[in-house]
Design a protein around this motif. Structure first.
Motif, PDB file in Angstrom:
ATOM      1  N   VAL A 371       0.812  -1.316   0.029  1.00 35.54           N
ATOM      2  CA  VAL A 371       0.020   0.019  -0.193  1.00 35.54           C
ATOM      3  C   VAL A 371       1.099   1.230   0.108  1.00 35.54           C
ATOM      4  O   VAL A 371       0.490   2.162  -0.721  1.00 35.54           O
ATOM      5  CB  VAL A 371      -1.030  -0.133   1.258  1.00 35.54           C
ATOM      6  N   SER A 372       1.744   1.280   0.984  1.00 32.58           N
ATOM      7  CA  SER A 372       2.529   2.735   0.908  1.00 32.58           C
ATOM      8  C   SER A 372       4.153   2.238   0.883  1.00 32.58           C
ATOM      9  O   SER A 372       4.740   3.152   1.395  1.00 32.58           O
ATOM     10  CB  SER A 372       2.409   3.143   2.433  1.00 32.58           C
ATOM     11  N   GLU A 373       4.552   1.223   0.260  1.00 31.83           N
ATOM     12  CA  GLU A 373       5.672   0.982  -0.042  1.00 31.83           C
ATOM     13  C   GLU A 373       6.098  -0.080  -1.007  1.00 31.83           C
ATOM     14  O   GLU A 373       5.009  -0.787  -1.572  1.00 31.83           O
ATOM     15  CB  GLU A 373       6.552   0.455   1.444  1.00 31.83           C
ATOM     16  N   ILE A 374       7.385  -0.263  -1.423  1.00 31.80           N
ATOM     17  CA  ILE A 374       7.532  -1.426  -2.261  1.00 31.80           C
ATOM     18  C   ILE A 374       8.775  -2.139  -1.727  1.00 31.80           C
ATOM     19  O   ILE A 374       9.844  -1.401  -1.247  1.00 31.80           O
ATOM     20  CB  ILE A 374       7.801  -0.680  -3.684  1.00 31.80           C
ATOM     21  N   ALA A 375       8.705  -3.393  -1.654  1.00 30.57           N
ATOM     22  CA  ALA A 375       9.627  -4.441  -1.163  1.00 30.57           C
ATOM     23  C   ALA A 375      10.262  -4.993  -2.145  1.00 30.57           C
ATOM     24  O   ALA A 375       9.749  -5.471  -3.300  1.00 30.57           O
ATOM     25  CB  ALA A 375       9.149  -5.114   0.080  1.00 30.57           C
TER      26      ALA A 375
END
Length: 432
Positions: A371-375
């Protein structure tokens, strides 16, 4: 730096309490003149007082010599001048003493009190002396002249030196204050210059690091793949000519791509010099760093790497002989250019490290859109003992560069060996 205060005093080196030799000579001269004046006035004083003339002269010389200490003890000089006013001597000492007293940094109440005492003493002595002269017939004027002469003489001997001393003292204190302020500003400017030099040196170091990181990310991966393909080409050149031709074509493509990216970055770095060698040579290193950042930004905005190219990146490693598996979780979406470029560089550098240190090991590339990040995570299994290695050199800056990139965007970067003997690189970057 302008010398003030103690530095100024030490520089001139006057004797005793004098700041300068010139001041000492001047005070000695005044004391000699005052002693001669009082000594000469001691003769009529001795006649009127009925004492030996020699005693009156000696008394006058000693009293007049007190003017020598006017800078050290101005109050004592004024008190002595007031004390000898009834003897009608010490007018020079009184005037100079009042001037010195008013010019000193003493409370105004003390200056006013002593000036008032001197005014009253001069007024009384002048009144009595003028009255006696009129009684003896030396002056043939009206009775109005006695108070007029007394007031005029007392004001004339008191007011001018006091006012002049107050003006000179205020001006001197103002000049000292301005000089101290100038010294303080000069010290502050020197301190600011030193801090600016430290900041400039820190900026130079930061820009060198940034430029090195950009050049490493642009060139290292493709050159590493070129070396891997070259090694494979050498191994299959005689056994499988068709595969050798394909590997040679891949090496050529990799080299052209590396040169293209290198030219783009160098072109942006040189653009700040307007095409002139002289300006490029004199271009500050900070400007070079800005140009490097601009190159990276332009690459991210226009033709730079993005998450959409991850599959091509993995395919290049697969073509070089790496067994690599790509997994994407979540719905793919667009991110800020710097976020996509950083994510791409992390995966790129991790795959490059696998080529360097774990040739032949199976590798897993995982990309998660949250939702609020990319991993992202790149993990390789332990390399096979019999796997061939291209013996790629390593500068030890790849992991450091990845960590710096991720930290600059407020993300988290973790790397280290796995329990199975492989190696894992993980990074999480905020989406905004």
């Amino acid at each position: 730096m302008t010398a003030t205060g103690e530095d100024h005093v030490t520089a001139r080196g006057g004797p005793w309490w004098w700041a300068r030799r010139r001041s000492a000579v001047f005070d000695v001269s005044l004391a000699v003149v005052s002693a001669l004046e009082c000594g000469a006035e001691g003769y009529p004083f001795a006649s009127d007082a009925g004492i030996p003339v020699a005693a009156g002269v000696v008394f006058g010389v000693l009293a007049g010599s007190v003017l020598l200490v006017r800078r050290r003890w101005p109050i004592a000089v004024v008190l002595v001048s007031i004390a000898i006013t009834p003897a009608q001597m010490g007018f020079l000492m009184g005037v100079v003493g009042l001037y010195t007293l008013a010019a000193c940094e003493l409370p105004r109440r003390i200056i006013g009190s002593l000036a008032g005492m001197s005014l009253v003493a001069t007024l009384i002595v002048t009144f009595v002396k003028t009255r006696q002269d009129m009684v003896r017939g030396d002056l043939d004027l009206g009775d109005w002249f006695v108070p007029f002469a007394a007031i005029t003489m007392s004001l004339g001997f008191t007011a001018p030196p006091v006012l002049l001393g107050l003006y000179v003292g205020a001006r001197r204190r103002l000049m000292e204050s301005l000089r101290e302020r100038a010294d303080s500003l000069e010290r502050e400017l020197q301190l600011l210059a030193e801090r600016a030099e430290e900041r400039a040196e820190w900026a130079r170091s930061e820009e060198r690091t940034r430029i090195a990181r950009e050049m490493h990310d642009v060139v290292a991966h493709r050159v590493s793949l070129m070396v891997v393909h070259a090694a494979a080409l050498q191994a299959v050149a005689r056994k499988d000519p068709e595969k050798a031709v394909r590997n040679a074509a891949l090496v050529g493509d990799m080299g052209r791509q590396a040169l293209t990216e290198l030219r783009e970055m160098l072109g942006v770095l040189r653009s700040g010099g307007g095409g002139r060698r002289e300006r490029a040579a004199s271009m500050p290193l900070a400007a070079v760093g800005v140009a490097a950042a601009a190159a990276a930004s332009r690459a991210a905005d226009d033709e730079g790497p993005s998450l959409a190219e991850i599959e091509d990146l993995v395919g290049q490693s697969a073509a070089a002989g790496m067994v690599v598996d790509l997994t994407v979780e979540g719905d793919a979406r667009s991110y800020a250019p710097e976020v996509e470029q950083t994510a791409y560089r992390v995966v790129q550098e991790a795959l490059t490290n696998v080529h360097k240190h774990a040739a032949g090991a199976k590798t897993y590339v995982r990309l998660a859109h949250r939702v609020s990040e990319i991993a992202m995570q790149v993990e390789n299994e332990p390399p096979e003992a019999a796997a061939s290695s291209a013996r790629l050199p390593s500068g030890g800056n790849g992991l450091v560069g990845m960590k710096e990139r991720v930290a600059a965007l407020g993300g988290v970067f973790v790397s280290g060996p796995t329990d199975a003997g492989g190696f894992r690189v993980s990074a999480v970057i905020p989406a905004s």
